[in-house]
Design an enzyme around this catalytic site. Structure first.
Site, PDB file in Angstrom:
ATOM      1  N   ASP A 125       0.819  -1.216   0.000  1.00 16.01           N
ATOM      2  CA  ASP A 125       0.000   0.000   0.000  1.00 16.01           C
ATOM      3  C   ASP A 125       0.852   1.265   0.000  1.00 16.01           C
ATOM      4  O   ASP A 125       0.450   2.292  -0.564  1.00 16.01           O
ATOM      5  CB  ASP A 125      -0.941   0.009   1.207  1.00 16.01           C
ATOM      6  CG  ASP A 125      -2.060  -1.011   1.075  1.00 16.01           C
ATOM      7  OD1 ASP A 125      -2.197  -1.607  -0.019  1.00 16.01           O
ATOM      8  OD2 ASP A 125      -2.785  -1.221   2.061  1.00 16.01           O
ATOM      9  N   TYR A 126       2.008   1.208   0.630  1.00 18.68           N
ATOM     10  CA  TYR A 126       2.925   2.348   0.610  1.00 18.68           C
ATOM     11  C   TYR A 126       3.369   2.639  -0.819  1.00 18.68           C
ATOM     12  O   TYR A 126       3.368   3.802  -1.265  1.00 18.68           O
ATOM     13  CB  TYR A 126       4.137   2.051   1.491  1.00 18.68           C
ATOM     14  CG  TYR A 126       5.267   3.042   1.352  1.00 18.68           C
ATOM     15  CD1 TYR A 126       5.211   4.267   1.996  1.00 18.68           C
ATOM     16  CD2 TYR A 126       6.392   2.737   0.590  1.00 18.68           C
ATOM     17  CE1 TYR A 126       6.248   5.182   1.876  1.00 18.68           C
ATOM     18  CE2 TYR A 126       7.429   3.641   0.463  1.00 18.68           C
ATOM     19  CZ  TYR A 126       7.360   4.861   1.105  1.00 18.68           C
ATOM     20  OH  TYR A 126       8.391   5.767   0.977  1.00 18.68           O
ATOM     21  N   TYR A 127       3.729   1.591  -1.551  1.00 20.30           N
ATOM     22  CA  TYR A 127       4.165   1.793  -2.932  1.00 20.30           C
ATOM     23  C   TYR A 127       3.035   2.286  -3.822  1.00 20.30           C
ATOM     24  O   TYR A 127       3.250   3.099  -4.727  1.00 20.30           O
ATOM     25  CB  TYR A 127       4.775   0.506  -3.492  1.00 20.30           C
ATOM     26  CG  TYR A 127       6.209   0.322  -3.070  1.00 20.30           C
ATOM     27  CD1 TYR A 127       7.235   0.959  -3.745  1.00 20.30           C
ATOM     28  CD2 TYR A 127       6.543  -0.466  -1.973  1.00 20.30           C
ATOM     29  CE1 TYR A 127       8.549   0.823  -3.356  1.00 20.30           C
ATOM     30  CE2 TYR A 127       7.849  -0.615  -1.564  1.00 20.30           C
ATOM     31  CZ  TYR A 127       8.852   0.028  -2.259  1.00 20.30           C
ATOM     32  OH  TYR A 127      10.164  -0.096  -1.858  1.00 20.30           O
TER      33      TYR A 127
END
Length: 207
Positions: A125-127
């Site tokens: 999700d960060y990416y």
């Protein structure tokens, strides 16, 4: 003296960005959610201001008014990726344009363009958040941007040396990332991305 606004000035990289700006004779304006508790006292070269990425674009723009460039080093530490890492970045871009700022240096991450890497990274999700923030900067703004994509970050002392387009497993200190972000402000890079890791080339000579 170039005046640089630092979004996320209380973060691990943001604090180093502020120190690096001051060491290199820039004027720094640090954006903090709570400048009273998070920032040190103002000087002629440094000013701490309230900057909350959940505020309106117009409010953010007023805070950045008068700066020559923005370094976006904010992040939620995985706690609020949509509102901070994605929408907060996009709102800061829009606010910079509204404030009449053209230069925008954005801290992203290595392999952000590789969806296959996201899935095995453990922080998918960060990416996703970083990818779409980067794409907005590239395709939905008129800003003169540089996107800095470091490999895995460490708290080791900075070496002042990097390698571009690293291959395989690698690391880089947060201090060296901060040095690259600051160096990018007045560099000849325009609407370009930098993939970086620790290396043997002095930052000033690397790009």
């Amino acid at each position: 003296m170039t005046k640089v606004f630092v979004a996320g000035a209380n973060g691990q990289v943001g604090r180093l960005v502020v120190e690096t700006l001051l060491t290199n004779d820039y004027e720094a304006v640090g954006g903090y959610r709570d400048p009273v508790s998070q920032a040190r006292g103002d000087t002629a070269q440094y000013h701490a201001v309230h900057f909350d990425l959940t505020d309106s674009i117009s409010t953010l723009a007023k805070t950045m008014k008068g700066c020559d460039a923005v370094i976006f080093a904010a992040g939620s530490g995985g706690k609020n990726l949509l509102a901070v890492d994605l929408d907060g970045a996009v709102k800061t871009m829009a606010a910079a344009q509204l404030a009449g700022i053209t230069r925008f240096i954005h801290l992203s991450a290595l392999n952000v363009q590789d969806r296959r890497f996201w899935a095995k990274s453990g922080i998918n999700d960060y990416y996703i958040a970083k990818y779409y923030a980067d794409e907005w900067l590239k395709t939905r703004t008129t800003l003169d941007w540089v996107i800095v994509e470091p490999t895995a970050l460490t708290n080791a002392d900075g070496t002042g040396k990097i390698t571009l387009n690293p291959k395989g497993k690698s690391q880089i200190s947060r201090q060296d990332v901060a040095t690259v972000l600051v160096e990018a402000v007045n560099s000849d890079l325009h609407r370009q991305s930098l993939q970086i890791a620790s290396g043997d080339v002095p930052v000033a000579q690397a790009f």
